[in-house]
Design a protein around this motif. Structure first.
Motif, PDB file in Angstrom:
ATOM      1  N   ASP A  31      13.076  -5.660  -5.390  1.00  0.00           N
ATOM      2  CA  ASP A  31      13.730  -5.068  -6.558  1.00  0.00           C
ATOM      3  C   ASP A  31      15.243  -5.041  -6.373  1.00  0.00           C
ATOM      4  OD1 ASP A  31      14.360  -2.731  -5.067  1.00  0.00           O
ATOM      5  OD2 ASP A  31      13.102  -1.415  -6.289  1.00  0.00           O
ATOM      6  N   ASP A  83      17.232  -2.848  -5.658  1.00  0.00           N
ATOM      7  CA  ASP A  83      17.697  -2.047  -4.518  1.00  0.00           C
ATOM      8  C   ASP A  83      17.340  -2.678  -3.174  1.00  0.00           C
ATOM      9  OD1 ASP A  83      18.828  -0.056  -6.132  1.00  0.00           O
ATOM     10  OD2 ASP A  83      16.936   1.054  -6.239  1.00  0.00           O
ATOM     11  N   ARG A  96      14.251  -3.076  -2.111  1.00  0.00           N
ATOM     12  CA  ARG A  96      12.907  -2.667  -1.672  1.00  0.00           C
ATOM     13  C   ARG A  96      11.954  -3.824  -1.902  1.00  0.00           C
ATOM     14  NH1 ARG A  96      11.215   2.216  -4.745  1.00  0.00           N
ATOM     15  NH2 ARG A  96      12.182   1.033  -6.417  1.00  0.00           N
ATOM     16  N   ARG A  97      10.960  -3.943  -1.023  1.00  0.00           N
ATOM     17  CA  ARG A  97      10.123  -5.153  -1.014  1.00  0.00           C
ATOM     18  C   ARG A  97       8.642  -4.808  -0.889  1.00  0.00           C
ATOM     19  NH1 ARG A  97       9.903  -9.460   3.837  1.00  0.00           N
ATOM     20  NH2 ARG A  97      10.299  -7.531   4.954  1.00  0.00           N
ATOM     21  N   TRP A  98       7.830  -5.603  -1.593  1.00  0.00           N
ATOM     22  CA  TRP A  98       6.374  -5.491  -1.566  1.00  0.00           C
ATOM     23  C   TRP A  98       5.787  -6.891  -1.499  1.00  0.00           C
ATOM     24  CZ3 TRP A  98       9.779  -3.093  -4.675  1.00  0.00           C
ATOM     25  CH2 TRP A  98       9.783  -1.705  -4.710  1.00  0.00           C
ATOM     26  N   ALA A 113       3.711  -2.275   0.629  1.00  0.00           N
ATOM     27  CA  ALA A 113       5.149  -2.146   0.857  1.00  0.00           C
ATOM     28  C   ALA A 113       5.532  -2.832   2.166  1.00  0.00           C
ATOM     29  CB  ALA A 113       5.550  -0.680   0.890  1.00  0.00           C
ATOM     30  N   GLU A 158       9.218  -3.878   4.718  1.00  0.00           N
ATOM     31  CA  GLU A 158      10.584  -3.435   5.014  1.00  0.00           C
ATOM     32  C   GLU A 158      11.532  -4.001   3.959  1.00  0.00           C
ATOM     33  OE1 GLU A 158      11.787  -1.357   7.464  1.00  0.00           O
ATOM     34  OE2 GLU A 158       9.646  -0.957   7.767  1.00  0.00           O
ATOM     35  N   PRO A 159      12.519  -3.234   3.539  1.00  0.00           N
ATOM     36  CA  PRO A 159      13.490  -3.739   2.551  1.00  0.00           C
ATOM     37  C   PRO A 159      14.259  -4.946   3.080  1.00  0.00           C
ATOM     38  CG  PRO A 159      13.721  -1.363   2.864  1.00  0.00           C
ATOM     39  CD  PRO A 159      12.789  -1.856   3.926  1.00  0.00           C
TER      40      PRO A 159
END
Length: 155
Positions: free
Chosen positions: A50, A52, A54-56, A93, A95-96
């Motif tokens: 996303d 920001d 953040r990662r999935w 989820a 790690e970003p």
């Protein structure tokens, strides 16, 4: 977790295992797709990042219904458009990613698919300026427009 539970800050970019990069401007775009996406499991293993960082990762995709009304679906079929499905992802989820990591992945995609960006042979000078623009990007949110990324609605 399900797609709606992730709390994405849009736009979201997606990196598929085959190095392609996709963009989703909102939750509707992220949860809509054409028939090939489901048939060929095109989103399985895709990493979503996303605005920001953040990662999935997408573990599974489930069709939950139509993404458009019956009337719009019928009109789409008359115009030879592909019917849209509403989907839900099962996500884990991760790690970003930093902005630099996202830009490096975007550059890797450009280098893997140069013909998609007008670089048909070594004499074309299309890719180098675009790579430079990606490296200068100040945020993740600017990448979808800069690269003209598509979503899965057409596929």
């Amino acid at each position: 977790m399900k797609t709606a539970q992730a709390g994405f800050r849009f736009p979201v970019v997606g990196f598929t295992p085959d190095l392609e990069m996709w963009a989703f401007q909102d939750l509707d775009t992220l949860t809509s797709c054409g028939p090939e996406t489901l048939r060929d499991n095109l989103q399985i293993g895709m990493e979503l990042v996303d605005a920001d960082g953040r990662r999935w990762i997408v573990r599974s995709v489930t069709r939950t219904g139509r993404a458009e009304s019956v009337l719009k679906s019928a009109l789409s079929m008359l115009m030879f458009a592909k019917p849209q499905s509403r989907i839900e992802h099962e996500l884990d989820a991760l790690e970003p990613l930093s902005l630099d990591e996202v830009k490096a992945r975007a550059c890797a995609m450009l280098e893997a698919f140069p013909e998609d960006y007008g670089q048909y042979d070594e004499s074309d000078n299309v890719l180098a300026p675009l790579l430079a623009e990606v490296r200068r990007a100040r945020d993740i949110a600017s990448l979808p427009e800069l690269l003209g990324l598509d979503s899965f609605k057409a596929y």
